[in-house]
Design an enzyme around this catalytic site. Structure first.
Site, PDB file in Angstrom:
ATOM      1  N   GLU A 168      28.533 -19.049   7.618  1.00 60.66           N
ATOM      2  CA  GLU A 168      28.052 -17.962   6.756  1.00 60.66           C
ATOM      3  C   GLU A 168      29.186 -17.017   6.369  1.00 60.66           C
ATOM      4  OE1 GLU A 168      25.173 -14.082   7.210  1.00 60.66           O
ATOM      5  OE2 GLU A 168      24.394 -16.003   7.929  1.00 60.66           O
ATOM      6  N   LYS A 174      20.288  -6.519  17.793  1.00 62.25           N
ATOM      7  CA  LYS A 174      21.096  -7.159  16.752  1.00 62.25           C
ATOM      8  C   LYS A 174      22.500  -6.582  16.792  1.00 62.25           C
ATOM      9  CE  LYS A 174      21.686  -7.572  11.726  1.00 62.25           C
ATOM     10  NZ  LYS A 174      21.132  -7.323  10.390  1.00 62.25           N
ATOM     11  N   GLU A 201      24.943  -5.300  -2.292  1.00 63.89           N
ATOM     12  CA  GLU A 201      23.987  -4.441  -1.577  1.00 63.89           C
ATOM     13  C   GLU A 201      24.084  -2.967  -1.947  1.00 63.89           C
ATOM     14  OE1 GLU A 201      22.265  -3.753   2.955  1.00 63.89           O
ATOM     15  OE2 GLU A 201      23.971  -5.082   2.608  1.00 63.89           O
ATOM     16  N   GLU A 261      15.610 -10.673  11.643  1.00 63.01           N
ATOM     17  CA  GLU A 261      16.822  -9.887  11.372  1.00 63.01           C
ATOM     18  C   GLU A 261      16.570  -8.883  10.243  1.00 63.01           C
ATOM     19  OE1 GLU A 261      21.359 -10.518   9.637  1.00 63.01           O
ATOM     20  OE2 GLU A 261      20.234 -12.266  10.352  1.00 63.01           O
TER      21      GLU A 261
END
Length: 413
Positions: A393, A147, A213, A257
């Site tokens: 996104e 990733k 987050e 992911e």
């Protein structure tokens, strides 16, 4: 002058007392923090390679502040994505606490539409970003990476100085379930000076944003982390919005992911924990603009002496903002992205003398200095990612700051 005094006030009062350059502000769903003035800035050269040295140095500074009359001193500030750059941490002169902001009350205030105009420069262009995603996908196909998180930046320039206090207010009311923050990007040398609470550090800029987050939060021996990975833009139509949320929850690509991130975060936390609870399935978390896959991990630390800052340094950067393997992903980011991230995808937060604290991932943010703003957004690239979808996104993620500025989404086209 008494150092590190601590007060309690209403959250709305705390927000209204924010002073650009002289205050650190952070509002979470459970509490609101404001600091004023600076007892001392903290030198942070080589903190990634020598974390114990930095942690010991900070503990010494906090103990010294307490002996000089401080009331429960803390360190607060920002740590960049790349540890080759210094962090901006300081011991504040005054600390104010409150519960969460009362957003229903704040929303009754009338907002004035934006009247200023900006010159907009995307770095890279939309075409350039899709090419970057293709480069990342090739590295994944070649087996170099599992990733990689690739970002884009938008530079805005106005003829007027940015009103950071107003932007902070607008971000707060639009993101009641997130973490709204404003951190001064001080250029201190760590000398033992006390700055008055009214003194703004001219020309040093502010890191401003509303992150969804949580990197890590500790209280005593209890620890919580909340990694996010796997996202989709929201829609105004309620049925389509729910359809997107449901699709995200079962998306093979997004769950893959997310699993990469959870595995890495769990591995980093385990050496510090007596117990660790990791839910088997992710849940959904929403912001004004995005749906995210979310996992709340909780545990008990081996010792209450393990501080929130120590854990933040151990966790940062997670694959949610970098990739995996971490070092290879970080190098690939430096090769592919045409700009320096600075404090974007770093961490912002605080840690008190007992080690308790809260650190968030620095996303949905901007670096603000005078008439200039740098906005940032990134997307996680894994096998199956589509460049056009990743571009969409990042555009949706940029809308958090764009809407606070009163700007239409179409200027990103």
């Amino acid at each position: 002058m008494k150092m590190n005094t601590m007060h309690f006030a209403s959250a709305e009062q705390i927000l209204s007392e924010y002073q650009e350059g002289a205050s650190f502000f952070m509002a979470s769903p459970t509490r609101t923090l404001l600091t004023k003035g600076i007892v001392q800035t903290v030198p942070t050269t080589g903190y990634r390679h020598h974390p114990k040295q930095l942690l010991g140095q900070i503990q010494t500074l906090l103990q010294d502040a307490k002996e000089k009359g401080g009331t429960h001193p803390m360190v607060a500030g920002a740590i960049p994505f790349d540890d080759m750059y210094p962090a901006r941490l300081m011991v504040p002169l005054e600390v104010k606490w409150s519960g969460p902001l009362s957003f229903d009350h704040m929303l009754t205030k009338e907002e004035q539409p934006a009247v200023r105009h900006y010159h907009v420069t995307p770095v890279p262009t939309s075409h350039g970003y899709k090419k970057a995603v293709e480069q990342g996908l090739q590295k994944i196909k070649d087996g170099e990476l599992q990733k990689i998180v690739l970002s884009r930046s938008v530079h805005l320039t106005s003829t007027e100085k940015s009103d950071v206090s107003k932007l902070l207010y607008k971000l707060a009311i639009r993101n009641p379930n997130g973490y709204t923050f404003a951190a001064p990007l001080l250029k201190g040398d760590g000398s033992d000076r006390t700055f008055p609470a009214t003194l703004a550090q001219k020309g040093t800029g502010t890191l401003l944003g509303a992150s969804p987050e949580l990197l890590v939060s500790t209280s005593g021996s209890q620890v919580i982390v909340n990694p996010l990975a796997g996202s989709t833009p929201r829609r105004d139509d309620p049925q389509e919005d729910q359809r997107r949320a449901d699709a995200l929850l079962i998306s093979e690509k997004n769950r893959h992911e997310h699993a990469i991130v959870i595995e890495a975060v769990t591995k980093a936390l385990k050496p510090f924990c007596k117990t660790l609870h990791v839910p088997k399935e992710p849940s959904l978390l929403c912001t004004e603009t995005m749906w995210h896959l979310s996992t709340v991990i909780s545990g008990e630390l081996l010792s209450p002496s393990i501080s929130s800052l120590e854990l933040a340094l151990a966790l940062h950067p997670t694959p949610a903002v970098c990739g995996t393997p971490t070092l290879l992903a970080k190098q690939a980011i430096q090769d592919i992205e045409p700009f320096e991230r600075g404090f974007f995808t770093g961490t912002v937060g605080w840690c008190d003398i007992d080690g308790d604290g809260e650190w968030i991932v620095t996303i949905r943010c901007a670096e603000v200095e005078e008439q200039n703003l740098r906005l940032f957004a990134g997307a996680g690239i894994v096998e199956g990612s589509v460049p056009e979808e990743e571009l969409s996104e990042t555009s949706a993620k940029l809308c958090t700051m764009m809407r606070a500025l009163g700007l239409d989404d179409d200027i990103l086209a």
